[in-house]
Design a protein around this motif. Structure first.
Motif, PDB file in Angstrom:
ATOM      1  N   VAL A 268       0.802  -1.229   0.000  1.00 37.50           N
ATOM      2  CA  VAL A 268       0.000   0.000   0.000  1.00 37.50           C
ATOM      3  C   VAL A 268       0.838   1.283   0.000  1.00 37.50           C
ATOM      4  N   CYS A 269       2.113   1.188  -0.361  1.00 32.25           N
ATOM      5  CA  CYS A 269       2.950   2.404  -0.406  1.00 32.25           C
ATOM      6  C   CYS A 269       2.324   3.472  -1.310  1.00 32.25           C
ATOM      7  N   GLY A 270       1.790   3.023  -2.445  1.00 32.58           N
ATOM      8  CA  GLY A 270       1.190   3.975  -3.380  1.00 32.58           C
ATOM      9  C   GLY A 270      -0.026   4.662  -2.786  1.00 32.58           C
ATOM     10  N   VAL A 271      -0.782   3.938  -1.962  1.00 36.87           N
ATOM     11  CA  VAL A 271      -1.940   4.541  -1.288  1.00 36.87           C
ATOM     12  C   VAL A 271      -1.467   5.612  -0.308  1.00 36.87           C
ATOM     13  N   THR A 281      -2.446  13.516   5.916  1.00 42.18           N
ATOM     14  CA  THR A 281      -1.169  13.050   6.445  1.00 42.18           C
ATOM     15  C   THR A 281      -1.281  11.596   6.895  1.00 42.18           C
ATOM     16  N   THR A 282      -0.377  10.755   6.393  1.00 50.94           N
ATOM     17  CA  THR A 282      -0.420   9.312   6.658  1.00 50.94           C
ATOM     18  C   THR A 282       0.996   8.781   6.814  1.00 50.94           C
ATOM     19  N   SER A 283       1.252   8.098   7.922  1.00 45.54           N
ATOM     20  CA  SER A 283       2.583   7.519   8.123  1.00 45.54           C
ATOM     21  C   SER A 283       2.546   6.021   7.868  1.00 45.54           C
ATOM     22  N   CYS A 284       3.718   5.446   7.640  1.00 47.58           N
ATOM     23  CA  CYS A 284       3.859   4.027   7.335  1.00 47.58           C
ATOM     24  C   CYS A 284       4.041   3.213   8.626  1.00 47.58           C
ATOM     25  N   CYS A 324      10.373   2.753   0.770  1.00 49.67           N
ATOM     26  CA  CYS A 324      10.042   1.806  -0.293  1.00 49.67           C
ATOM     27  C   CYS A 324       8.916   2.262  -1.217  1.00 49.67           C
ATOM     28  N   GLY A 325       8.677   3.593  -1.303  1.00 50.39           N
ATOM     29  CA  GLY A 325       7.748   4.091  -2.303  1.00 50.39           C
ATOM     30  C   GLY A 325       6.510   4.787  -1.804  1.00 50.39           C
ATOM     31  N   PRO A 326       6.561   5.495  -0.637  1.00 54.16           N
ATOM     32  CA  PRO A 326       5.372   6.208  -0.166  1.00 54.16           C
ATOM     33  C   PRO A 326       5.440   7.728  -0.349  1.00 54.16           C
ATOM     34  N   ALA A 327       6.477   8.246  -1.006  1.00 53.35           N
ATOM     35  CA  ALA A 327       6.640   9.706  -1.090  1.00 53.35           C
ATOM     36  C   ALA A 327       5.533  10.324  -1.953  1.00 53.35           C
ATOM     37  N   PRO A 328       4.998  11.463  -1.562  1.00 57.74           N
ATOM     38  CA  PRO A 328       3.948  12.119  -2.363  1.00 57.74           C
ATOM     39  C   PRO A 328       4.509  12.701  -3.660  1.00 57.74           C
ATOM     40  N   ILE A 350       3.503  -7.734  -6.775  1.00 57.17           N
ATOM     41  CA  ILE A 350       2.625  -7.058  -5.826  1.00 57.17           C
ATOM     42  C   ILE A 350       2.941  -5.570  -5.816  1.00 57.17           C
ATOM     43  N   GLY A 351       1.908  -4.754  -5.922  1.00 60.10           N
ATOM     44  CA  GLY A 351       2.090  -3.313  -5.922  1.00 60.10           C
ATOM     45  C   GLY A 351       1.193  -2.685  -4.895  1.00 60.10           C
ATOM     46  N   MET A 352       1.129  -1.350  -4.963  1.00 58.14           N
ATOM     47  CA  MET A 352       1.987  -0.590  -5.837  1.00 58.14           C
ATOM     48  C   MET A 352       2.832   0.362  -5.008  1.00 58.14           C
ATOM     49  N   ALA A 353       3.967   0.765  -5.564  1.00 59.73           N
ATOM     50  CA  ALA A 353       4.840   1.736  -4.918  1.00 59.73           C
ATOM     51  C   ALA A 353       5.100   2.860  -5.914  1.00 59.73           C
TER      52      ALA A 353
END
Length: 444
Positions: A268-271, A281-284, A324-328, A350-353
């Motif tokens: 869910v990095c892409g989310v 604002t959402t943290s991992c 691993c791919g959560p940057a806006p 498996i995605g997405m990032a």
């Protein structure tokens, strides 16, 4: 936010000038994005002060500015001190004006400011101060800075954070002591189970999901993940958006592994990237202290941040931040080189990032943590520079203003956790003021 303003004077000084200064400052302050509640006459005696302060309380002010228009009676400040309780206070003194032919001190304002500061310190009342000429830009910047950080403090007390799932396995310090967090920092913590989220995601109308997928395909330069991953990401994104609206949530943290992969076949990095890009604002990895750090920087800077791990220091002393791919997407250096792709560490389709090069600009690195006796905030500043290697997902190389060994010593010796906020703005002055009013210890 409502800000109260009064001006104090003394019959033997030029309170007519103090009145002129009060009116000028009101014009300045009314241009800011806050509601000003003020008494329009300089007070030169105690009489009436109680009623004016009570009226401000009834109107709901959340901080008070007291101008030392001229030197004034000490008893007036003591009345204010008794009335204040925990309300933040800014005292404001003026530089003496030059008046041809006038041989006395027109205001004696600095002396009054000095006296009031000594009173407040003696009775353990927290305050900030500002001093300068009535038209001085730096004076209004300092006034606005304090209003801005008190506004953040007020918003934190009224906010709701949602934990989706819990923390990820082994990240023991991503949790917080909820009662202490609520009392000292402010946000209420609510929960949204992953099972409920996946149920809600599956129930979203198919046409709405298709429209969201079309949006996703048009917001990046390249899509290399599958349509299945885009659809699942769209469903989870929309379900979180709906939960936010129906429950008045201000920010989220999400347990992004392992259940999402085991139960739904999705990273869910892409989310997370898309929510942050929209200003949600959402943290991992279920990191609550990381989330409040992100939320504070968002309130101060009005833009999303890069939430990342500190992963390397090269031979030149450059720090590498990576995730691993959560940057806006709004932080992309070149929008024509953005990509929705397979998750870089989970892989297996498996995605997405999200992958792109981040902007090169001045950054503030920060992280709030729970200390033994009070909350602590780590802070360092530096310049983002060209990366030293090609790397999947999102990376940012930073040359800090101070030697890298000093930065690492602060982190290691104080046990700062491994997630950091990289904000594209010099936030040091605001953070120092905020920590003062929130009783947070600075680590820098």
């Amino acid at each position: 936010m409502k800000v109260g303003l009064i001006s104090l004077g003394f019959p033997n000084f030029r309170y007519d000038i103090a009145q002129e200064y009060l009116e000028k400052s009101v014009k300045h302050l009314e241009r800011m994005d806050y509601e000003l509640v003020y008494h329009d006459k300089v007070l030169i005696e105690d009489k009436g002060l109680d009623g004016i302060l009570e009226n401000m309380r009834v109107q709901g002010i959340e901080m008070l500015i007291v101008q030392c228009g001229t030197y004034s009676h000490g008893s007036m400040m003591m009345k204010i001190t008794e009335w204040l309780k925990d309300m933040p206070l800014l005292i404001w003194g003026f530089r003496e004006p030059m008046i041809d032919g006038f041989r006395g001190l027109p205001l004696n304002s600095l002396c009054g400011l000095n006296m009031y500061a000594s009173f407040l310190k003696k009775v353990d009342k927290k305050f900030s101060y500002v001093y300068g000429a009535i038209d001085e830009k730096a004076v209004y910047e300092k006034v606005e800075k304090m209003i801005r950080v008190i506004d953040v403090k007020v918003k934190l007390k009224a906010s709701k954070f949602c934990i989706i799932g819990s923390r990820v396995p082994g990240f023991y310090l991503s949790n917080v002591d909820e009662l202490r967090f609520r009392h000292q920092i402010g946000p209420e913590l609510l929960y949204y189970s992953i099972a409920s989220l996946l149920r809600d995601a599956q129930n979203i109308d198919t046409d709405r999901v298709k429209r969201e997928v079309d949006t996703m395909k048009n917001e990046v330069a390249k899509v290399t993940t599958t349509d299945e991953m885009l659809e699942k990401s769209a469903r989870v994104y929309l379900a979180i958006e709906d939960f936010k609206e129906s429950n008045n949530i201000d920010a989220f943290t999400i347990k992004c592994w392992p259940e999402f992969q085991e139960l739904y076949g999705l990273g869910v990095c892409g989310v997370v990237s898309r929510l942050n890009n929209k200003g949600i604002t959402t943290s991992c990895e279920g990191d609550v202290s990381g989330l409040v750090t992100m939320y504070i920087q968002y309130l101060l800077s009005k833009q999303p941040c890069f939430f990342a791990d500190f992963v390397n220091i090269n031979e030149k002393g450059i720090a590498k931040m990576w995730h691993c791919g959560p940057a806006p997407l709004c932080l992309a250096n070149n929008p024509d080189k953005t990509e929705y792709r397979e998750h870089p560490t989970i892989k297996n389709g498996i995605g997405m990032a999200v992958e792109f090069e981040l902007k090169k600009d001045y950054v503030t690195m920060m992280k709030i943590k729970e200390g033994k006796n009070k909350y602590e905030l780590f802070m360092a500043k530096g310049m983002a520079v060209d990366e030293d290697r090609d790397l999947v997902a999102n990376q940012l190389d930073v040359k800090f203003d101070k030697p890298i060994d000093e930065v690492v010593d602060i982190i290691m010796n104080n046990g700062v956790e491994h997630h950091y906020v990289l904000a594209y703005k010099d936030l040091e002055k605001d953070l120092l003021e905020l920590c003062k009013w929130m009783d947070i210890q600075i680590l820098k």
